[in-house]
Design a protein around this motif. Structure first.
Motif, PDB file in Angstrom:
ATOM      1  N   LEU A  98      -2.482   6.909  -1.182  1.00  0.00           N
ATOM      2  CA  LEU A  98      -3.411   6.491  -1.660  1.00  0.00           C
ATOM      3  C   LEU A  98      -4.594   6.403  -3.097  1.00  0.00           C
ATOM      4  O   LEU A  98      -5.168   5.950  -3.740  1.00  0.00           O
ATOM      5  CB  LEU A  98      -4.575   5.954  -0.107  1.00  0.00           C
ATOM      6  N   THR A 137      -8.545  -2.621   7.991  1.00  0.00           N
ATOM      7  CA  THR A 137      -7.651  -2.975   7.001  1.00  0.00           C
ATOM      8  C   THR A 137      -9.101  -3.900   5.475  1.00  0.00           C
ATOM      9  O   THR A 137      -9.412  -3.622   4.574  1.00  0.00           O
ATOM     10  CB  THR A 137      -6.502  -2.571   5.877  1.00  0.00           C
ATOM     11  N   ILE A 189       2.062   0.721   7.814  1.00  0.00           N
ATOM     12  CA  ILE A 189       1.558   1.950   7.036  1.00  0.00           C
ATOM     13  C   ILE A 189       2.267   2.077   7.153  1.00  0.00           C
ATOM     14  O   ILE A 189       2.366   2.788   6.567  1.00  0.00           O
ATOM     15  CB  ILE A 189      -0.604   1.855   6.931  1.00  0.00           C
ATOM     16  N   ALA A 190       2.172   2.600   8.740  1.00  0.00           N
ATOM     17  CA  ALA A 190       3.270   3.798   9.187  1.00  0.00           C
ATOM     18  C   ALA A 190       4.737   3.659   8.760  1.00  0.00           C
ATOM     19  O   ALA A 190       5.209   4.065   8.195  1.00  0.00           O
ATOM     20  CB  ALA A 190       3.787   4.099  10.701  1.00  0.00           C
ATOM     21  N   LEU A 202      -4.790  -0.813   1.860  1.00  0.00           N
ATOM     22  CA  LEU A 202      -4.551  -0.990   2.277  1.00  0.00           C
ATOM     23  C   LEU A 202      -4.313  -2.705   2.859  1.00  0.00           C
ATOM     24  O   LEU A 202      -3.646  -2.445   3.673  1.00  0.00           O
ATOM     25  CB  LEU A 202      -5.479  -0.205   3.872  1.00  0.00           C
ATOM     26  N   ALA A 203      -5.544  -2.964   2.977  1.00  0.00           N
ATOM     27  CA  ALA A 203      -5.523  -4.827   3.053  1.00  0.00           C
ATOM     28  C   ALA A 203      -4.397  -5.146   2.678  1.00  0.00           C
ATOM     29  O   ALA A 203      -4.023  -5.949   3.424  1.00  0.00           O
ATOM     30  CB  ALA A 203      -6.805  -5.451   1.828  1.00  0.00           C
ATOM     31  N   THR A 207       2.226  11.390   3.006  1.00  0.00           N
ATOM     32  CA  THR A 207       1.477  10.528   3.602  1.00  0.00           C
ATOM     33  C   THR A 207       0.933   9.983   3.159  1.00  0.00           C
ATOM     34  O   THR A 207       0.654   8.578   2.244  1.00  0.00           O
ATOM     35  CB  THR A 207       0.356  11.822   4.015  1.00  0.00           C
ATOM     36  N   SER A 208       0.247   8.811   4.647  1.00  0.00           N
ATOM     37  CA  SER A 208      -0.805   7.112   4.124  1.00  0.00           C
ATOM     38  C   SER A 208      -1.636   7.891   2.457  1.00  0.00           C
ATOM     39  O   SER A 208      -2.094   7.355   1.968  1.00  0.00           O
ATOM     40  CB  SER A 208      -1.525   6.835   4.837  1.00  0.00           C
ATOM     41  N   GLU A 209      -2.633   8.758   3.411  1.00  0.00           N
ATOM     42  CA  GLU A 209      -3.896   9.772   1.590  1.00  0.00           C
ATOM     43  C   GLU A 209      -3.024  10.017   0.914  1.00  0.00           C
ATOM     44  O   GLU A 209      -3.896   9.793  -0.043  1.00  0.00           O
ATOM     45  CB  GLU A 209      -4.499  11.466   2.948  1.00  0.00           C
ATOM     46  N   THR A 236      -1.486  -4.708   4.065  1.00  0.00           N
ATOM     47  CA  THR A 236      -1.059  -5.000   5.591  1.00  0.00           C
ATOM     48  C   THR A 236      -1.410  -7.131   5.988  1.00  0.00           C
ATOM     49  O   THR A 236      -1.143  -6.939   6.812  1.00  0.00           O
ATOM     50  CB  THR A 236      -2.057  -3.939   6.754  1.00  0.00           C
ATOM     51  N   ALA A 290      -3.113   4.661   8.977  1.00  0.00           N
ATOM     52  CA  ALA A 290      -0.730   5.099   9.633  1.00  0.00           C
ATOM     53  C   ALA A 290      -1.108   4.233  10.975  1.00  0.00           C
ATOM     54  O   ALA A 290      -0.202   4.506  11.707  1.00  0.00           O
ATOM     55  CB  ALA A 290       0.043   5.571   9.040  1.00  0.00           C
ATOM     56  N   VAL A 345       4.615   4.383   5.370  1.00  0.00           N
ATOM     57  CA  VAL A 345       4.968   6.607   4.376  1.00  0.00           C
ATOM     58  C   VAL A 345       6.867   6.356   4.995  1.00  0.00           C
ATOM     59  O   VAL A 345       6.727   7.330   4.082  1.00  0.00           O
ATOM     60  CB  VAL A 345       4.176   6.529   5.522  1.00  0.00           C
TER      61      VAL A 345
END
Lengths: 259, 327
Positions: free
Chosen positions: B162, A147, B130-131, B117-118, B157-159, B121, A141, B134
């Protein structure tokens, strides 16, 4: 008798703590508070980078900066004479962001000693580039992760220049790549100013200021001109050239000692 | 359970078991750093089916990955993304993902956990940041509780997002087709299917290796470049001209559910693909040696092959309620 015994006991304790210190760097003997502060500059170490201000590079190309960030890890302090040594390890990563004063400071506890060199690696350790979802400084992030082609952007310099021929006059250097032959991770070793040694005592607090000069991104080892190479956004030979340039952007400026 | 709730401590998450089908290799991703729990899996499912991961709320993962199409996009060469845009490539089915060392037609994704993520975004897919995802999840009335159930506290969190998605998608194993039942000795192939299987083993199985029906390699099968898409495949990732026009060998499992075929969905029918290999391969510098001179396939071969390929449909998988939308 008692006095002698307690003396021996004390000595034994010292030995134990030294041993554990060598084996595990995070053990308590690391008692000196040591802060790295990065100062983003342009050409002259007193010329602090301002976003939006126009500068010129070595080729007399005007440019403005709006983003300047890079990862570092594996910070080491050492002394070529005494052998005093500290390392932060390859696991811990720090994102230095010129837009964020606190993000440009890295605080560590280091063992007291006399040091005359600092080294670190610019970028994200190759293993962390294929380790899946991560957090902290490696949180995707934060905008430093590709990505569509998994891997971290290890250093980023973005801005504008009338010479780029790109939409909005932008230039964008997103430098990454962790596989040979396009691995951009750079090792940097810096002597202290005037070949000095610096003694970090117990319980002290020291800050070292390191200049990071965006001017060096464009030349030094390779010529990277804004009119011919305004955009680098994938791993490859060009990204590696930029990395070999910015590997020379650092210099240790000054130490501040606080009591 | 009641005692747990009364004590105020969060109930420990319930572990789920991931089973490797008999005779299969060990998966590439084994959940070692991401143990699958009922709560994590359910969170992953909720995220997978929720448009909140996209910019305008209209494009959940499930908009392009539909269960009845084995999680490909049914009947679409290219899928639809944000703001009336097409995707670059045909959406692959999602099953047996943990056996893939790399993901995407060009292999650009090196770890299953970072794959989402691909699409999240990509400006022509979910078009989000991504931010921001979240942030939206953290401010949502329900999600923080789901994160707490799955990971012990309500921090988003993104972690964690995912890892939850990986638990859900990683558990999607398709191993109950007629082919699998034959291999397990529960059923037998018909004569036509058996003939097709033998032709398959002789002419297709090098690349579409059993039991996953892919060898995970990248190959140029002699498809001419689409002048609009200008998609050079693997070269986009490696920057190496030797990889020009190479794409990942797709699994043939659930083939009849995942039409159209090819990285850009240019073939509508299985027969079209077979005709390509027997007659259509266009030679070029990076065309794979195995197809360079075309694959000799008679009409009868194609007929029997299609009987065999139909045995790869796993109707249990597409009806499995565990993978359907949250109730």
């Amino acid at each position: 008798m008692n006095a002698i015994r307690s003396c021996f006991t004390g000595l034994a304790l010292v030995i134990v703590s030294l041993t554990s210190c060598q084996k595990e760097y995070s053990e308590p003997a690391k008692d000196h508070s040591f802060t790295l502060r990065f100062r983003p500059v342009v050409q002259d170490t007193d010329n602090i980078l301002e976003f939006g201000k126009t500068y010129t590079n070595f080729f007399n190309e005007p440019f403005e900066v709006r983003t300047f960030r890079f990862y570092i890890h594996d910070i080491r302090l050492f002394n070529t004479q005494t052998g005093d040594y500290f390392e932060s390890g390859r696991e811990q990563h720090f994102l230095v962001d010129a837009a964020d004063t606190m993000g440009s400071r890295i605080n560590m506890k280091v063992p007291s000693g006399t040091y005359n060199r600092i080294s670190f690696r610019i970028g994200v350790d190759s293993v962390r580039n294929f380790s899946g979802a991560q957090t902290g400084a490696l949180d995707p992030a934060l905008g430093m992760f590709w990505t569509w082609n998994s891997g971290y952007i290890m250093a980023k310099l973005e801005g504008t220049s009338p010479l780029t021929g790109q939409p909005g006059d932008v230039f964008e250097y997103h430098i990454g790549g962790f596989k040979a032959p396009d691995n951009v991770i750079q090792q940097v070793t810096l002597p202290f100013p005037s070949q000095q040694s610096v003694t970090l005592g117990k319980d002290g607090d020291t800050e070292v200021v390191i200049a990071a000069d965006v001017y060096r991104w464009f030349n030094g080892v390779h010529d990277i001109r804004l009119d011919t190479n305004p955009v680098v956004m994938s791993p490859g030979p060009l990204a590696k050239k930029v990395a070999e340039n910015y590997a020379n952007m650092f210099s240790v400026l000054i130490f501040y000692f606080y009591l | 359970m009641n005692a747990c709730k009364k004590s105020g401590a969060p109930a420990p998450a319930t572990l789920l078991t991931f089973t490797v089908p008999d005779g299969w290799p060990q998966p590439h991703y084994n959940f070692a750093g991401n143990p699958v729990t009922k709560e994590g899996f359910e969170l992953g499912k909720k995220l997978f089916y929720d448009g909140i991961l996209s910019k305008d709320g209209n494009f959940p993962c499930a908009s392009c990955h539909q269960q009845f199409a084995a999680f490909a996009t049914f009947d679409h060469p290219l899928s639809h993304g944000f703001d009336n845009q097409f995707t670059l490539r045909n959406a692959p089915g999602l099953f047996n993902m943990v056996w893939l060392p790399e993901m995407h037609w060009d292999g650009g994704i090196n770890h299953i956990e970072v794959q989402p993520l691909a699409p999240i975004t990509a400006p022509n897919e979910m078009a989000e940041d991504i931010a921001n995802v979240v942030k939206k999840l953290q401010q949502h009335p329900e999600y923080p509780n789901h994160f707490k159930a799955a990971f012990g506290d309500a921090t988003v969190t993104s972690e964690r997002m995912l890892k939850a998605l990986t638990q859900f998608v990683g558990m999607m194993v398709s191993a109950n087709s007629k082919y699998d039942k034959v291999k397990r000795g529960e059923l037998s192939f018909t004569t036509d299917e058996q003939k097709g299987y033998e032709i398959f083993q002789a002419k297709c199985a090098t690349c579409h290796a059993e039991p996953l029906f892919t060898d995970n390699s990248y190959r140029n099968t002699g498809l001419p470049l689409d002048p609009v898409l200008k998609d050079y495949g693997r070269m986009r990732i490696t920057g190496n001209s030797a990889d020009s026009l190479k794409f990942k060998v797709p699994s043939l499992r659930n083939l009849y559910l995942t039409f159209p075929y090819g990285h850009d969905g240019r073939f509508y029918a299985v027969r079209d693909v077979l005709d390509h290999y027997s007659d259509g391969v266009q030679d070029g510098p990076t065309v794979d040696p195995l197809v360079k001179n075309k694959i000799p396939l008679s009409d009868a071969d194609k007929f029997y092959l299609q009987y065999f390929l139909r045995t790869l449909t796993d109707s249990t998988f597409i009806g499995d309620k565990r993978f359907g939308p949250p109730q």
